[in-house]
Design an enzyme around this catalytic site. Structure first.
Site, PDB file in Angstrom:
ATOM      1  N   ASP A 264       5.378   7.677  35.109  1.00  0.00           N
ATOM      2  CA  ASP A 264       4.996   8.928  34.927  1.00  0.00           C
ATOM      3  C   ASP A 264       6.396   9.791  34.481  1.00  0.00           C
ATOM      4  O   ASP A 264       7.250   9.278  35.258  1.00  0.00           O
ATOM      5  CB  ASP A 264       4.628   9.650  36.205  1.00  0.00           C
ATOM      6  CG  ASP A 264       3.076   9.565  36.054  1.00  0.00           C
ATOM      7  OD1 ASP A 264       2.314   9.141  35.196  1.00  0.00           O
ATOM      8  OD2 ASP A 264       2.506   9.020  37.413  1.00  0.00           O
TER       9      ASP A 264
ATOM     10  N   GLU B  63      13.686  26.551  37.807  1.00  0.00           N
ATOM     11  CA  GLU B  63      14.208  26.663  36.363  1.00  0.00           C
ATOM     12  C   GLU B  63      15.400  27.913  36.504  1.00  0.00           C
ATOM     13  O   GLU B  63      16.384  27.718  35.856  1.00  0.00           O
ATOM     14  CB  GLU B  63      13.265  26.760  35.394  1.00  0.00           C
ATOM     15  CG  GLU B  63      12.198  25.844  34.800  1.00  0.00           C
ATOM     16  CD  GLU B  63      11.362  25.200  36.080  1.00  0.00           C
ATOM     17  OE1 GLU B  63      11.314  25.945  37.013  1.00  0.00           O
ATOM     18  OE2 GLU B  63      10.705  24.269  35.504  1.00  0.00           O
TER      19      GLU B  63
ATOM     20  N   SER C  87       9.767  38.056  34.113  1.00  0.00           N
ATOM     21  CA  SER C  87      10.637  38.471  35.180  1.00  0.00           C
ATOM     22  C   SER C  87      11.991  39.063  35.003  1.00  0.00           C
ATOM     23  O   SER C  87      12.225  38.848  33.851  1.00  0.00           O
ATOM     24  CB  SER C  87      10.596  37.219  36.237  1.00  0.00           C
ATOM     25  OG  SER C  87      11.602  36.320  35.470  1.00  0.00           O
TER      26      SER C  87
END
Lengths: 600, 682
Positions: B304, B345, B384
Site C-alpha cells: 500500500d 498538510e 480556508s
C-alpha cells in the site's frame, strides 16, 4: 603418460564436443515429430509401421500409460529373445550347429539384452548362431536403445512441459528413435567398420594352419570326459599339439555398429572390442568410442534446447565432461605408473606402463580412454581386460558405473539418471538461496524428492545386497572366483555393479555362467532398469503437471559453472559415501597392498 | 526487536535440559527418522554392553564400549535439547502473550437483554458481552455498539490507547486487551481455545506444529540418506567377513551414526520453530509454518502506498509565486493561510516556510485576536485562510480560488493554470493562495517517499522480488510516486476488486504474492494472496482472512517477513549441506581404524594421523555429537541473510557451509583425538 596419448584423448574429447550440438538438434526434431532431412526415406516406413500395428501415434500418453506400454513391450521382447535362444538348434542360420542355451543362461542373456546391459555370460562365437545374433540380439540392441532414448525424451518433456499429463506416445518415440537415429547411423558405421576389416558374412568358421605349432599339457580325460587320476590322486597330464586355429566368422560389422551407438556393448565375439575382427584398427577404435558417447552427448544439448536454456544443456554437458576427464586421467595415470609386482624382466618403461591385458594396436592411452568411455556410458564393450588393470586403474571403471551411469550414461538412461541427480542437487543447494527449490521453474516438492530418493536407493541396495551375500557364500559365490583377497572382492563387486548399472562390461576373472550368477545378475539387471524407470516416469509425470514459476534473479541458476561443479559434487558425494566402505576393502586395499609389494 | 530473548537465557536452558530427557520417548522420536535410528543404535549398544559385562568376551573393551554408548546417547540428547531450546524460546514468547489472557469474567448480554456474569472461557462464538471502562475484553470479537479507547499494549507493545467503535474498520477487538474509557458491546467471534492468541501459543509451543512442505521433502531426503548409509554399513560386515576383518557391532553402529545426517536431522525441527519465533520477535503472528515458508518464495509484493512507501500525508515541497510576486511575500502569505490549519498538510506548509525562508511559525496568540480572524474550511467555499490587518488570505484548490478571485472582480492570470497543471502532471497536489482576491502563487504538496525505501526496493529486486505499489491516486500521480520510490509497478485508482484481479493474474503466472491489508474489503484479497499480513488495527474479517497478523500494524514489515522466510529455508539448506559434507572426513577417520588391524597398509588412509583405531572412532563419534550443540545458536538465530542475487547467495553459502563442512571435521576430529589420547580416554 605420453604426449601422444594425451593428444589422442584430447582430440577425442574435442570432436565429441563438436558433435554434441548437431546431434542434439537432430534429436530434438526426431522427438518433437518435426521434419528431418531423412523424411523422404523413413516417413513412408514410419507410416506403414503405424498402419500395420494399428498404433495411433498422435495419441499422447500420461506417465502411467507410457510406463505400462514400455513394460509390456519389454516383457514381450524378453520372452521372444528367451525363446530364440532356447530353440536356436531348431532355427535357421546355424552353420556351426550350436545347441540351445540353458534356462538360466537364456534368461540372463534375454534380460541382459532387453535391459540394454549386454552382460554376456557366454562366448558369442562358441554359443550363439547367426540367427540368434541377428534376429535376437541385434534386434534388441536397436530396440532397447530406442526404449532408453524414448524415456529420456519423456523426462525432458516432463521438465519442459507444464500443466499437462501428456508425455508423448511410447510407440511413436520408439519407432522414430529407431528409424531416424539408430538405423541410419548404424548403417553408415557398419559400412565404415567393414572398410576397416570387420567381418560381415554368413560363412561357417575357417580353420587355419598355425606356422608356430605349440604343444601344451592338459588333463587327460577318459571316454566319458572325466579327469583321470593316478593312484596317488594326482591328475594325469597329456600333451596336446596345437597346430590349427579356428577363425570365427559372421555378420559382425552390422552388430558392432549398433552395439556402440546404442551403448549396448555386447560383443559379437567373446573378446569383444579387443578382437581383431571386431575392432581391427586404431581408427575403428576411435570411431567406436565416438559412437558410444555421441547420442548421450546429443541428449544434453537436446535438454538445453527443449527447456529453452541452451546454457543449461551445456552446464550438464560440462559436469559430465569434468567427471569423464577426471576418470580417464586417473585411469591413464594409474596404468602409466605400471605395476611394481611385475617381474623385473618385464620392461614396463619401454611400453609406457602396465601393458597386461591390453592390445598392442591400441596402447595404454586408448585402452584407458576406452575403458573410461565404455563405463561412463553404460556401454560395456571392452578393448582391454579391466581385470588386468592396476587396482586404481580398475577402480575407475567400477566407480564410473557406481556413480549411477550418469557420466553421459547409456543412451537415454544417462539422461534420466543425471536428471535425478539434478533434482537432488537443486533440492539440497536450492534451499540455500532461500526459496523452495525450483528446477527450471518447477518447484521440487516432497513427491519428487521421494521418487528421486527411491531411484537413488534401489541402486546400492541391489549392488551391495547381492555382492554381500555372494562374498560370504563359499558354495555358489566364491567358487566362481579366479582370484582371492581384495581382487576377488573387486570381481564380485564389479559383476553386480555392471549388471545393476546396465553396463554389461565384465571385470572378468569370474565364471558368471552358473545358476547363482546368471539368476542374480539377471535380477540385478531387471531391477536396475525397470524398477528404476518407474520413479523416473513418476517424476516426469509430476513435473509436467506443475505450473511454471517464472525465473527471477532469486531463482537458483542452472546454467552456470557453479551449477556444473555442484552437480559433480553431488554425484561424487552420493556415490562415494555409498561405495567407499566396500571399495576400501577391494581396489583401494589392493592398491596399498600392491604398493607395499603384497599379492595373494 | 523488543521481545528478543538471549540465547543463553538460564530459565529456558534449564527447561530445555529437562525437555531433552522427556523427548527420549521413542514414540516422539519416531517423528524424526534420523535421530530415531541413533536412539535405537544407542539402546542396542547399551544392552550389548550390559550383556558384555555379564559374559565378557575376549574382544570386548568396556571403557571404549561405554564411551561410544554414552556419546550416542548424548547425540540424541543434544538433538532433543536443540528442539527443546527452540520450543522453550517459543514458550517464553507465548507466555508474554498469555499474560494478557488472564482469567477474567465477562458480562454476557442475554437475548432478552438481561446481563449475567459468566467466566470468560465459557463464552461462545456469537455471544454479546458488555465491557465497561477498566475491564478486560474477554475474547476476540467485533464491537457492535459504542465507542471506547482500548489499551492494546499487552499485544502490540504500543502504549498509546486506540479507539474502537462499531462499524467500519476499527471494530475489531482482541481478547486480553483492556477498555480504558467509555463502554462497548462486543460480539464474540471465536470459541475459547480458538482465538488467534490461542492458535499462536499452540504453534510456537510446537504442540500443533505441522511440518511444512519443504520440511517434509527435506525429511524424506534425510530418511533416504539414512537408509542408504544403513545399507552401506549393514553390507560392510559381510565384506569384512570375506576379508577376515570382522567388525564389532560397536564399531559398525558408530560408523552408521557418524554417516547419517544427524547434524541437520537433529536441528531440523529447531530451525522450523525458531523461524516462527523470529517472526514473533518482529511482532508478527503467523497462523502456520507454511505461511512463513511461502514468505520466502514470494515473487510479488503488493505494498500500500500510504504508510508503506510514503509518509502518511502530503507535504509542502515548493512555493511557486506567480510573476511579479516576491518569494518572501508569498511564503509569508502561505504560512499565514495555514496557521490555523491543523491538517498535516497545513502544518507542513508552516514548517516548510520556516525551514526554507526562515519564517517562524507565529502562534495564534501572538496575533492580536481582534485583528486576526481564522476562516475554517467549509464544504461550500472549499477554502480556508485568515483575515488579518485588512488582508483576506485564502488557500484552496484552484477551482475554488478562481471562483474567489472572480467574486472580487479580479482575473486570474493564465500563468496560474500553467503552474497548477505542471504540478498535477508531476503527481503533486497544487494549492493556490490568494490575497484580497488576487492570486499570489501555488503551494506544491507532494507525497513524501519514506527514507531508504528506494534502497530497500533495489535489494528486493536483486532478490528477484517484484514490488507493486497499490494506491487510490490517479494514474499520473501514482506513476510519479512509483518512479520516485523505485517500485517496479503500480496499481492506480485501486479498488479491492482490482487488487484481487492483480493477485489472481500474478498467481496465474505461477507467482507467489504477498500483501498487507486491514479493511473488511481487503479480506478476499488477503485470503487469495499466498502471504496475507493483516494489520492488528484491522477488522476481524481481515485478520481471519490473512495468514499472518502484524501486531504493530506496520505495512513495511512485509519485507522483513519475506526475509525471515528466506532465512528459514537457507538455514535448512546450509545445515543439510554442512551435514553431508562432514561425512567425507568421518570416512577417513573410521574406515582405516576399522581395517588397519587386519590390513596395516590401509593406515595410509589415516590422513589425520589419529592415534589408535579406538581413539579415531571415538573422536569421530564425539565430533558428530558436539557439532550439534555447536550449531544450536546458528539454528536458532538462522544463517545471516543478505539481500543479493541467488547466484551470489549460493556462492557465499557454498563456500561457508559446503567447503567449511568439508574441512572443519578434519580439524575437529584431530583435535578431539589429541585431547582424548592426552586424557588417556582411548
Amino acid at each position: 603418460m605420453t604426449l601422444n596419448g594425451i593428444l589422442q584423448i584430447l582430440a577425442y574429447l574435442a570432436i565429441l564436443t563438436l558433435l554434441a550440438k548437431p546431434v542434439g538438434i537432430y534429436l530434438v526434431k526426431v522427438y518433437n515429430g518435426e521434419r528431418t532431412f531423412l523424411d523422404f526415406l523413413f516417413r513412408p516406413v514410419e507410416r506403414a509401421v503405424y498402419a500395420i500395428t494399428r498404433v495411433d501415434a498422435e495419441k499422447e500418453m500420461n506417465w502411467k500409460q507410457y510406463g505400462v506400454a514400455m513394460l509390456i513391450f519389454s516383457l514381450v521382447s524378453t520372452l521372444v529373445l528367451y525363446g530364440i535362444q532356447r530353440l536356436q538348434f531348431f532355427l535357421p542360420s546355424n552353420p556351426q550347429g550350436f545347441a540351445g542355451l540353458s534356462e538360466h543362461l537364456s534368461f540372463n542373456t534375454a534380460v541382459s539384452f532387453v535391459t540394454n546391459t549386454n552382460w554376456q555370460g557366454y562366448g558369442g562365437e562358441t554359443t550363439m548362431s547367426y540367427f540368434t545374433q541377428m534376429a535376437g540380439l541385434t534386434v534388441q540392441n536397436f530396440i532397447s536403445a530406442a526404449v532408453g532414448m524414448a524415456l529420456a525424451a519423456v523426462f525432458i518433456r516432463g521438465v519442459s512441459r507444464f500443466e499437462t499429463d501428456n508425455l508423448g506416445n511410447f510407440w511413436k518415440d520408439v519407432v522414430r528413435g529407431t528409424l531416424y537415429v539408430l538405423l541410419p547411423l548404424s548403417f553408415l558405421a557398419a559400412i565404415f567398420f567393414v572398410s576397416q576389416g570387420v567381418v560381415q558374412n554368413f560363412k561357417p568358421y575357417d580353420t587355419a594352419q598355425l606356422t608356430d605349432v605349440r604343444t601344451i599339457q592338459v588333463d587327460k580325460k577318459d571316454a566319458e570326459g572325466a579327469v583321470i587320476k593316478d593312484s596317488s590322486g594326482e591328475t594325469v597330464q597329456e600333451d596336446l599339439v596345437i597346430d590349427t586355429q579356428t577363425i570365427a566368422q559372421g555378420p559382425a560389422a552390422s552388430q558392432l555398429a549398433i552395439k556402440m551407438l546404442g551403448t549396448n556393448g555386447g560383443g559379437f565375439f567373446n573378446a569383444n572390442s579387443s578382437h581383431p575382427f571386431e575392432n581391427p584398427t586404431p581408427l575403428s577404435n576411435f570411431i567406436t568410442m565416438l559412437l558410444i558417447l555421441i547420442i548421450p552427448a546429443g541428449f544434453t544439448y537436446m535438454l538445453g534446447r527443449m527447456v529453452k536454456s541452451p546454457g543449461h544443456g551445456w552446464a550438464v554437458y560440462s559436469a559430465m565432461m569434468i567427471l569423464l576427464i577426471a576418470g580417464v586421467a586417473a585411469l591413464y595415470w594409474a596404468e602409466a605408473m605400471g605395476n611394481p609386482l611385475h617381474p623385473a624382466n618385464v620392461d614396463q618403461v619401454a611400453v609406457g606402463g602396465n601393458f597386461e591385458g591390453k592390445e598392442t594396436r591400441f596402447g595404454i592411452a586408448n585402452s584407458a580412454l576406452f575403458a573410461t568411455v565404455t563405463t561412463a556410458a553404460s556401454c560395456g564393450a571392452v578393448n582391454s581386460m579391466h581385470d588386468s588393470f592396476t587396482p586404481l586403474g580398475g577402480l575407475v571403471p567400477m566407480v564410473n558405473i557406481q556413480l549411477g551411469e550418469v557420466i553421459f550414461g547409456g543412451v537415454g538412461a544417462g539422461m534420466y539418471g543425471i536428471l535425478i541427480m539434478i533434482i537432488l542437487t537443486v533440492f539440497i543447494a536450492g534451499l540455500m538461496v532461500g526459496r523452495t527449490p525450483e528446477y527450471l521453474g518447477k518447484k521440487i516438492e516432497s513427491f519428487d524428492v521421494q521418487m528421486a530418493m527411491l531411484y537413488v536407493l534401489i541402486f546400492p541396495l541391489i549392488i551391495l545386497g547381492f555382492a554381500a551375500v555372494t562374498s560370504i557364500s563359499p558354495d555358489f559365490g566364491l567358487t566362481s572366483l579366479n582370484n582371492q583377497g581384495a581382487h576377488g572382492l573387486s570381481e564380485i563387486l564389479y559383476a553386480f555393479t555392471s549388471a545393476t548399472g546396465n553396463n554389461g562390461s565384465a571385470f572378468a576373472g569370474l565364471n558368471a555362467n552358473t545358476l547363482w550368477y546368471n539368476t542374480t545378475l539377471g535380477i540385478a539387471m531387471l531391477i536396475g532398469r525397470f524398477l528404476m524407470i518407474v520413479p523416473v516416469l513418476a517424476i516426469a509425470g509430476n513435473l509436467a503437471r506443475k505450473k511454471l514459476v517464472p525465473a527471477t534473479l532469486g531463482t537458483f541458476p542452472v546454467n552456470t559453472a557453479l551449477f556444473s561443479i555442484l552437480l559433480v559434487s553431488i554425484v561424487l558425494i552420493l556415490g562415494a559415501l555409498t561405495f567407499f566402505p566396500v571399495l576400501s576393502l577391494s581396489p583401494i586395499l589392493e592398491h596399498f597392498q600392491m604398493v607395499n609389494g603384497q599379492s595373494f | 526487536m523488543k521481545n528478543a530473548i538471549s540465547i543463553w537465557d538460564k530459565g529456558i536452558i534449564k527447561q530445555a535440559l529437562i525437555g531433552s530427557l522427556r523427548k527420549l520417548d521413542p514414540r516422539k522420536m519416531l517423528k524424526n527418522p534420523v535421530m530415531f535410528v541413533v536412539e535405537v543404535g544407542a539402546a542396542f549398544l547399551t544392552l550389548r554392553m550390559i550383556a558384555g559385562l555379564i559374559t565378557p568376551t575376549a574382544a570386548s573393551s568396556f571403557g571404549f564400549e561405554l564411551q561410544i554408548t554414552l556419546w550416542l546417547w548424548f547425540t540424541v540428547l543434544f538433538a532433543n535439547f536443540a528442539e527443546a531450546m527452540a520450543e522453550g524460546r517459543g514458550k517464553a514468547q507465548a507466555d508474554t502473550l498469555r499474560k494478557s489472557k488472564t482469567e477474567t469474567t465477562a458480562t454476557l448480554i442475554e437475548a432478552n437483554g438481561n446481563k449475567r456474569t459468566v467466566a470468560a472461557p465459557d463464552l461462545r462464538k456469537g455471544d454479546v458481552v458488555y465491557v465497561a471502562a477498566g475491564e478486560f475484553i474477554p475474547g476476540d470479537g467485533e464491537v457492535v455498539e459504542g465507542v471506547a479507547s482500548v489499551d492494546e499494549s499487552a499485544i502490540t507493545g504500543e502504549s498509546a490507547p486506540v479507539i474502537r467503535e462499531s462499524g467500519g474498520d476499527r471494530s475489531a477487538v482482541t481478547g486480553g486487551t483492556r477498555v480504558l474509557s467509555d463502554w462497548i458491546k462486543v460480539k464474540i467471534t471465536s470459541n475459547p481455545g480458538e482465538t488467534f492468541i490461542d492458535r499462536m501459543i499452540a504453534l510456537v509451543e510446537g504442540a500443533s506444529r505441522q511440518k511444512t512442505p519443504n520440511e517434509i521433502a527435506l525429511n524424506i531426503l534425510l530418511a533416504g540418506l539414512t537408509i542408504v548409509f544403513l545399507l552401506a554399513v549393514v553390507t560392510l560386515q559381510p565384506f569384512a567377513i570375506y576379508s577376515n576383518a570382522t567388525q564389532t557391532v560397536f564399531v559398525l553402529i558408530s560408523l552408521l551414526v557418524c554417516l547419517i545426517p544427524t547434524t541437520i536431522g537433529g536441528l531440523l525441527s529447531a530451525i522450523g520453530i525458531a523461524g516462527m519465533d523470529r517472526l514473533i520477535q518482529h511482532n508478527v503472528l503467523a497462523m502456520s509454518g507454511r505461511a512463513v515458508e511461502a514468505a520466502g518464495d514470494v515473487n510479488t509484493l503488493l505494498l500500500d502506498k500510504t504508510g508503506t512507501i510514503t509518509l502518511g500525508n502530503r507535504q509542502a515541497s515548493e512555493f511557486i509565486p506567480l510573476a511579479g510576486i516576491d518569494d518572501e511575500a508569498f511564503a509569508d502569505a502561505a504560512q499565514l493561510s495555514s496557521l490555523a490549519d491543523e491538517t498535516p498538510e497545513g502544518r507542513s506548509i508552516v514548517v516548510y516556510a520556516k525551514q526554507k525562508y526562515g519564517l517562524r511559525g507565529r502562534e495564534l496568540h501572538e496575533l492580536s485576536t481582534g485583528q486576526a480572524e481564522f476562516i475554517a474550511f467549509t464544504a461550500q467555499t472549499r477554502m480556508s485562510g485568515i483575515n488579518l490587518d485588512g488582508r483576506q488570505i485564502r488557500k484552496g484548490a484552484v477551482d475554488a480560488i478562481e471562483k474567489y478571485v472572480l467574486s472580487g472582480g479580479q482575473q486570474s492570470p493564465a500563468e496560474l493554470r500553467t503552474v497548477v497543471k505542471r504540478i498535477a502532471n508531476a503527481g503533486g497536489t497544487p494549492l493556490v493562495v490568494a490575497d484580497n482576491h488576487k492570486p499570489l502563487g501555488v503551494i506544491y504538496l507532494k507525497d513524501i517517499v519514506k527514507g531508504g525505501m528506494r534502497e530497500r526496493f533495489n535489494q528486493l529486486r536483486q532478490m528477484g522480488i517484484k514490488t507493486v505499489m497499490i494506491t487510490g491516486d490517479n494514474p499520473l500521480t501514482a506513476a510519479s510516486i512509483a518512479k520516485e520510490a523505485g517500485v517496479d509497478d503500480f496499481l492506480a485508482e485501486a479498488t479491492p476488486e482490482d487488487k484481487m484481479a492483480l493477485i489472481k493474474r500474478e498467481q496465474a503466472e505461477g507467482k507467489l504474492v504477498a500483501m498487507t491489508g486491514d479493511g473488511t474489503n481487503d479480506a478476499p484479497a488477503l485470503a487469495q494472496a499466498d502471504v496475507g499480513v493483516a494489520m492488528n488495527t484491522g477488522t476481524q474479517a481481515a485478520k481471519e482472512a490473512g495468514n499472518m497478523v502484524d501486531l504493530d500494524s506496520d505495512p513495511t514489515k512485509l519485507i522483513e517477513v519475506v526475509e525471515i522466510g528466506k532465512q528459514l529455508l537457507m538455514t535448512r539448506g546450509a545445515l543439510t549441506t554442512f551435514s553431508i559434507a562432514n561425512d567425507i572426513a568421518k570416512y577417513f577417520a573410521i574406515i582405516p581404524a576399522m581395517f588397519a588391524a587386519t590390513f596395516p597398509v590401509l593406515n595410509a588412509l589415516n590422513i589425520m594421523g589419529l592415534k589408535t583405531p579406538q581413539s579415531a572412532i571415538l573422536s569421530a563419534v564425539i565430533f558428530n555429537a558436539l557439532v550439534i550443540v555447536a550449531l544450536i545458536p546458528l539454528a536458532l538465530r538462522g544463517v545471516r541473510y543478505r539481500p543479493m542475487s541467488a547466484s551470489s547467495l549460493l556462492q557465499r553459502n557454498l563456500l561457508i557451509y559446503g567447503l567449511g563442512g568439508l574441512l572443519s571435521p578434519f580439524i575437529g576430529i584431530k583435535l578431539i583425538d589429541l585431547l582424548i589420547t592426552a586424557l588417556g580416554l582411548a
